[in-house]
Design a protein around this motif. Structure first.
Motif, PDB file in Angstrom:
ATOM      1  N   CYS A  20      -8.319  -2.064  15.438  1.00 18.31           N
ATOM      2  CA  CYS A  20      -7.106  -1.911  14.627  1.00 18.31           C
ATOM      3  C   CYS A  20      -6.384  -0.601  14.924  1.00 18.31           C
ATOM      4  O   CYS A  20      -5.223  -0.437  14.549  1.00 18.31           O
ATOM      5  CB  CYS A  20      -7.447  -1.984  13.142  1.00 18.31           C
ATOM      6  SG  CYS A  20      -8.118  -3.590  12.621  1.00 18.31           S
ATOM      7  N   THR A  21      -7.075   0.359  15.561  1.00 20.27           N
ATOM      8  CA  THR A  21      -6.468   1.662  15.822  1.00 20.27           C
ATOM      9  C   THR A  21      -5.866   1.756  17.221  1.00 20.27           C
ATOM     10  O   THR A  21      -5.211   2.755  17.528  1.00 20.27           O
ATOM     11  CB  THR A  21      -7.507   2.784  15.657  1.00 20.27           C
ATOM     12  OG1 THR A  21      -8.500   2.658  16.691  1.00 20.27           O
ATOM     13  CG2 THR A  21      -8.176   2.705  14.297  1.00 20.27           C
ATOM     14  N   LEU A  28      -4.634  11.983  16.688  1.00 15.93           N
ATOM     15  CA  LEU A  28      -3.821  13.161  16.382  1.00 15.93           C
ATOM     16  C   LEU A  28      -3.788  13.477  14.894  1.00 15.93           C
ATOM     17  O   LEU A  28      -3.064  14.383  14.479  1.00 15.93           O
ATOM     18  CB  LEU A  28      -2.387  12.953  16.880  1.00 15.93           C
ATOM     19  CG  LEU A  28      -2.208  12.764  18.394  1.00 15.93           C
ATOM     20  CD1 LEU A  28      -0.756  12.508  18.727  1.00 15.93           C
ATOM     21  CD2 LEU A  28      -2.719  13.979  19.160  1.00 15.93           C
ATOM     22  N   LEU A  29      -4.561  12.748  14.082  1.00 13.89           N
ATOM     23  CA  LEU A  29      -4.472  12.913  12.634  1.00 13.89           C
ATOM     24  C   LEU A  29      -5.398  13.986  12.083  1.00 13.89           C
ATOM     25  O   LEU A  29      -5.378  14.240  10.875  1.00 13.89           O
ATOM     26  CB  LEU A  29      -4.780  11.578  11.930  1.00 13.89           C
ATOM     27  CG  LEU A  29      -3.769  10.451  12.168  1.00 13.89           C
ATOM     28  CD1 LEU A  29      -4.142   9.231  11.351  1.00 13.89           C
ATOM     29  CD2 LEU A  29      -2.356  10.908  11.828  1.00 13.89           C
ATOM     30  N   ASP A  30      -6.216  14.612  12.917  1.00 12.06           N
ATOM     31  CA  ASP A  30      -7.128  15.646  12.405  1.00 12.06           C
ATOM     32  C   ASP A  30      -6.349  16.784  11.748  1.00 12.06           C
ATOM     33  O   ASP A  30      -6.722  17.265  10.666  1.00 12.06           O
ATOM     34  CB  ASP A  30      -8.010  16.198  13.528  1.00 12.06           C
ATOM     35  CG  ASP A  30      -9.107  15.216  13.917  1.00 12.06           C
ATOM     36  OD1 ASP A  30      -9.348  14.257  13.144  1.00 12.06           O
ATOM     37  OD2 ASP A  30      -9.713  15.395  14.992  1.00 12.06           O
ATOM     38  N   ALA A  31      -5.271  17.233  12.385  1.00 14.02           N
ATOM     39  CA  ALA A  31      -4.485  18.336  11.822  1.00 14.02           C
ATOM     40  C   ALA A  31      -3.852  17.915  10.493  1.00 14.02           C
ATOM     41  O   ALA A  31      -3.803  18.705   9.549  1.00 14.02           O
ATOM     42  CB  ALA A  31      -3.412  18.786  12.812  1.00 14.02           C
ATOM     43  N   ILE A  63      -9.281   9.159   7.514  1.00 14.08           N
ATOM     44  CA  ILE A  63      -8.513   7.930   7.413  1.00 14.08           C
ATOM     45  C   ILE A  63      -9.299   6.815   8.083  1.00 14.08           C
ATOM     46  O   ILE A  63      -9.685   6.941   9.248  1.00 14.08           O
ATOM     47  CB  ILE A  63      -7.121   8.078   8.050  1.00 14.08           C
ATOM     48  CG1 ILE A  63      -6.317   9.155   7.319  1.00 14.08           C
ATOM     49  CG2 ILE A  63      -6.363   6.749   8.019  1.00 14.08           C
ATOM     50  CD1 ILE A  63      -4.908   9.351   7.867  1.00 14.08           C
ATOM     51  N   GLY A  64      -9.558   5.734   7.362  1.00 16.70           N
ATOM     52  CA  GLY A  64     -10.334   4.627   7.898  1.00 16.70           C
ATOM     53  C   GLY A  64      -9.847   3.306   7.343  1.00 16.70           C
ATOM     54  O   GLY A  64      -8.818   3.219   6.679  1.00 16.70           O
ATOM     55  N   PHE A 188       2.074   9.283  10.889  1.00 16.67           N
ATOM     56  CA  PHE A 188       2.059   9.491  12.339  1.00 16.67           C
ATOM     57  C   PHE A 188       3.234  10.378  12.765  1.00 16.67           C
ATOM     58  O   PHE A 188       3.085  11.267  13.594  1.00 16.67           O
ATOM     59  CB  PHE A 188       2.136   8.151  13.075  1.00 16.67           C
ATOM     60  CG  PHE A 188       0.839   7.392  13.084  1.00 16.67           C
ATOM     61  CD1 PHE A 188      -0.349   8.018  13.382  1.00 16.67           C
ATOM     62  CD2 PHE A 188       0.810   6.036  12.790  1.00 16.67           C
ATOM     63  CE1 PHE A 188      -1.548   7.327  13.388  1.00 16.67           C
ATOM     64  CE2 PHE A 188      -0.376   5.334  12.794  1.00 16.67           C
ATOM     65  CZ  PHE A 188      -1.557   5.970  13.096  1.00 16.67           C
ATOM     66  N   ALA A 189       4.416  10.130  12.188  1.00 20.89           N
ATOM     67  CA  ALA A 189       5.594  10.924  12.558  1.00 20.89           C
ATOM     68  C   ALA A 189       5.407  12.392  12.203  1.00 20.89           C
ATOM     69  O   ALA A 189       5.884  13.279  12.918  1.00 20.89           O
ATOM     70  CB  ALA A 189       6.834  10.365  11.862  1.00 20.89           C
ATOM     71  N   SER A 190       4.705  12.663  11.092  1.00 15.93           N
ATOM     72  CA  SER A 190       4.482  14.055  10.702  1.00 15.93           C
ATOM     73  C   SER A 190       3.356  14.705  11.499  1.00 15.93           C
ATOM     74  O   SER A 190       3.270  15.926  11.569  1.00 15.93           O
ATOM     75  CB  SER A 190       4.146  14.135   9.206  1.00 15.93           C
ATOM     76  OG  SER A 190       2.888  13.552   8.938  1.00 15.93           O
ATOM     77  N   ALA A 191       2.480  13.868  12.105  1.00 13.80           N
ATOM     78  CA  ALA A 191       1.330  14.406  12.832  1.00 13.80           C
ATOM     79  C   ALA A 191       1.599  14.579  14.322  1.00 13.80           C
ATOM     80  O   ALA A 191       1.055  15.484  14.957  1.00 13.80           O
ATOM     81  CB  ALA A 191       0.110  13.498  12.633  1.00 13.80           C
ATOM     82  N   VAL A 192       2.430  13.700  14.905  1.00 12.96           N
ATOM     83  CA  VAL A 192       2.689  13.769  16.343  1.00 12.96           C
ATOM     84  C   VAL A 192       3.597  14.949  16.635  1.00 12.96           C
ATOM     85  O   VAL A 192       4.638  15.110  15.982  1.00 12.96           O
ATOM     86  CB  VAL A 192       3.342  12.460  16.831  1.00 12.96           C
ATOM     87  CG1 VAL A 192       3.723  12.572  18.304  1.00 12.96           C
ATOM     88  CG2 VAL A 192       2.401  11.289  16.613  1.00 12.96           C
TER      89      VAL A 192
END
Length: 277
Positions: A20-21, A28-31, A63-64, A188-192
């Protein structure tokens, strides 16, 4: 080492991918998770730790996928102009927050039936926590949260899981926020990382500290006197007091620091600020 042992060790080092990922930048979501954890910790400290001497802290954010049968609280669903999401907080954590808020630790008993006070407090707390998430994703407000009929996330939905600890009571529980595709895209937009865009003229921005003014007040001493004595006071009267060595530094009614009182150039000054948390 045998060929069989080498193969089993190599197999254990492989990362199992969630299909699904695939195709989306979950790596990139760690930050973002760390940023959300810091903001939630700051919110809990300001609302409970500083005011009520609690010890809430965020231990982990991840996130899972949604898994059925987890958690002990019903989901609260909301829609926003950005999309839909749902939230739930383990009841043991909610009861601990409720107990600190009303100064009654006897409310921290999961065997007690749910009360209307708990329902109202849970709804208000859920909205406050969702506001922290929205601030991490979309700093500019885009409307409020509209309650929706109770629903449960579906298998495969993405869920933010926040492990929260209350060390003084020895409690650990989960805050979970289920996201629809629109909200996931916002995250995603805020993390990338964004590409730098050249501008024809450079604008001078006001430094961040100057845009966040905070008023501090110092309480050097308090003195109790009888109301009858107060009524007899007249202009020019002198009230004898003894200046202490330290003063309390407050933001509003919240005590943040203890500072040492010193004299410099004929003026009283504060130095050596110590955190009261």
């Amino acid at each position: 080492m045998s060929q069989r042992s080498s193969t089993s060790i190599a197999a254990r080092q492989h990362i199992v991918l969630d299909p699904c990922t695939l195709g989306r930048p979950f790596h990139l979501l760690d930050a973002f998770n760390q940023r959300l954890g810091r903001q939630l910790s700051r919110h809990l400290s300001g609302r409970f730790n500083h005011r009520h001497r609690a010890s809430f802290a965020v231990a982990q954010v991840a996130i899972g996928s949604y898994v059925t049968g987890q958690g002990d609280a019903a989901w609260r669903a909301y829609t926003t102009p950005a999309g839909a999401l749902a939230v739930r907080l383990d009841r043991r954590l909610l009861l601990a927050m409720l107990g600190y808020h009303y100064g009654d630790k006897s409310t921290i008993d999961e065997r007690m039936p749910e009360t209307e006070t708990e329902q109202r407090f849970g709804a208000a707390t859920s909205l406050a926590l969702l506001d922290v998430l929205r601030a991490c994703v979309t700093p500019s407000s885009d409307g409020g949260f509209t309650p929706e009929p109770l629903r449960t996330p579906e298998i495969g939905d993405r869920v933010i899981r926040v492990e929260i600890q209350e060390r003084a009571l020895g409690l650990t529980g989960l805050l979970e926020i289920a996201l629809d595709d629109a909200w996931l895209s916002l995250i995603f937009a805020s993390a990338v990382p964004r590409r730098a865009v050249a501008t024809p003229t450079a604008k001078t921005e006001t430094p961040l500290p100057a845009r966040l003014p905070i008023t501090l007040s110092a309480r050097m001493l308090t003195k109790e006197i009888l109301l009858d004595d107060v009524m007899r006071l007249a202009p020019g009267d002198v009230m004898p007091v003894r200046l202490p060595d330290t003063a309390e530094v407050l933001v509003g009614d919240t005590r943040l620091f203890q500072a040492t009182i010193v004299e410099h150039g004929g003026s009283l000054c504060l130095t050596r600020f110590e955190n009261l948390e």
